[in-house]
Design a protein around this motif. Structure first.
Motif, PDB file in Angstrom:
ATOM      1  N   PHE A  89     -44.742 -11.744  62.630  1.00 29.53           N
ATOM      2  CA  PHE A  89     -45.376 -10.664  63.380  1.00 29.53           C
ATOM      3  C   PHE A  89     -44.831 -10.655  64.805  1.00 29.53           C
ATOM      4  CE2 PHE A  89     -48.497 -11.930  60.181  1.00 29.53           C
ATOM      5  CZ  PHE A  89     -48.774 -10.702  59.578  1.00 29.53           C
ATOM      6  N   ILE A 128     -45.554  -5.096  62.516  1.00 33.24           N
ATOM      7  CA  ILE A 128     -45.145  -5.753  61.268  1.00 33.24           C
ATOM      8  C   ILE A 128     -43.743  -5.228  60.950  1.00 33.24           C
ATOM      9  CG2 ILE A 128     -45.715  -6.203  58.855  1.00 33.24           C
ATOM     10  CD1 ILE A 128     -48.571  -5.334  59.488  1.00 33.24           C
ATOM     11  N   THR A 172     -43.260  -4.880  55.938  1.00 37.52           N
ATOM     12  CA  THR A 172     -44.564  -4.894  55.280  1.00 37.52           C
ATOM     13  C   THR A 172     -44.458  -5.526  53.896  1.00 37.52           C
ATOM     14  OG1 THR A 172     -45.186  -2.880  56.442  1.00 37.52           O
ATOM     15  CG2 THR A 172     -46.502  -3.475  54.533  1.00 37.52           C
ATOM     16  N   HIS A 177     -50.177  -7.537  53.002  1.00 34.21           N
ATOM     17  CA  HIS A 177     -50.579  -6.794  54.190  1.00 34.21           C
ATOM     18  C   HIS A 177     -51.463  -5.596  53.859  1.00 34.21           C
ATOM     19  CE1 HIS A 177     -46.733  -8.516  56.229  1.00 34.21           C
ATOM     20  NE2 HIS A 177     -47.747  -9.375  56.271  1.00 34.21           N
TER      21      HIS A 177
END
Length: 319
Positions: A92, A106, A109, A113
């Motif tokens: 992140f 992010i 992804t 998530h």
């Protein structure tokens, strides 16, 4: 003695004064709560698997720090708005925008998530829901008992089996796959959870409503897509195909002495004849040119031979 009118006025004034105090007290309490902390959390509703996405948390009031919590209840980042610094965990990235907001990024992804994210700030926790999806790739094939497997020549009543191969699809919510053909005729309608690869098969007898485009509709959460599949894309009625084929074929009338014979157009015969005549003329011209050149060279050769013979004879006489 106090008059009744004056007494009523006193009661009314006290009532209005109490009501004013009550409204002021409620307003002050609401103002204190609002000033203390009013968080707001924003995130996109649909995020494609593997793509980049930003989540934004706004904090108004005396709070100077907050944290981002993933759907799997792990801390993605903690931000201090006063110091202007964020401390993200692995995979992140986070940064402070100003004294009231920050952004969590992010970069790629992943499936975990998808779900409820939280912007944690005491005493309230703001949440936003993210749906992670990936549209499938697909291939549609057929197996027919009475027609070609390319489904380009079907008739009503033919038995057909359509097979849909799905791959690489995903939805963090429940998903829906629909196979339709012709006039909104649904052949397959299936609900999945966390689908990745699958094979769908439908056997049916062809009716007039089946003729037309074959479509695959993929729905994840509140969004739908018309997915372009490889393989079969439409079911074509055979009668229409036969008519088109018969009009494009040329026919030759039969001759009186037997089976059909192929007739060449007249212009082809004329062209061949002209070419043959030109070729003969060219050959004749070449022959004439060769003969003429040969005749021109021959007297000179004879004369040379004669002169050489005379010289030899004269030398013999002198000797």
């Amino acid at each position: 003695m106090e008059s009744p009118l004056k007494s009523d006025m006193t009661v009314l004034q006290k009532s209005n004064r109490f009501g004013g105090y009550l409204h002021s007290t409620i307003f002050i309490i609401l103002l204190m709560v609002t000033v203390y902390c009013t968080p707001s959390f924003h995130c996109p509703e649909m995020v494609e698997l593997g793509s980049s996405v930003n989540l934004t948390c706004y904090i108004e009031g005396r709070s100077n720090a907050h944290s981002y919590v993933t759907p799997s209840v792990t801390t993605a980042a903690t931000c201090n708005l006063i110091d202007g610094k964020c401390y993200p965990s692995r995979n992140f990235n986070a940064s402070v925008v100003n004294t009231s907001s920050s952004i969590l990024t992010i970069h790629r992804t992943l499936k975990p998530h998808g779900g409820d994210w939280k912007c944690v700030n005491d005493p309230k926790k703001e949440t936003c829901h993210v749906t992670v999806f990936k549209r499938p790739t697909c291939c549609i094939t057929s197996d027919t008992n009475t027609s070609d497997t390319n489904t380009s020549s079907l008739n009503e009543g033919d038995a057909v089996t359509l097979t849909v191969n799905l791959s690489n699809s995903y939805c963090s919510e429940s998903s829906l796959v629909e196979l339709t053909t012709g006039v909104n005729t649904t052949l397959i309608k299936r609900t999945f959870t966390n689908i990745s690869d699958d094979v769908l098969t439908k056997q049916f007898n062809v009716t007039s409503s089946h003729f037309g485009v074959v479509s695959l509709i993929y729905t994840c959460s509140s969004s739908s897509w018309n997915v372009s599949c490889e393989g079969i894309r439409q079911l074509v009625e055979g009668a229409l195909t036969d008519i088109k084929t018969s009009t494009t074929q040329s026919t030759v009338p039969p001759t009186s002495d037997g089976p059909d014979t192929e007739v060449f157009p007249v212009w082809i015969l004329i062209t061949v004849a002209v070419i043959a005549v030109i070729a003969v003329i060219l050959v004749i011209v070449v022959i004439v040119v060769i003969v003429v050149r040969w005749k021109k060279k021959r007297p000179a050769i004879i004369q040379t031979d004669q002169e050489g013979t005379s010289d030899v004879m004269l030398k013999d006489r002198d000797t």
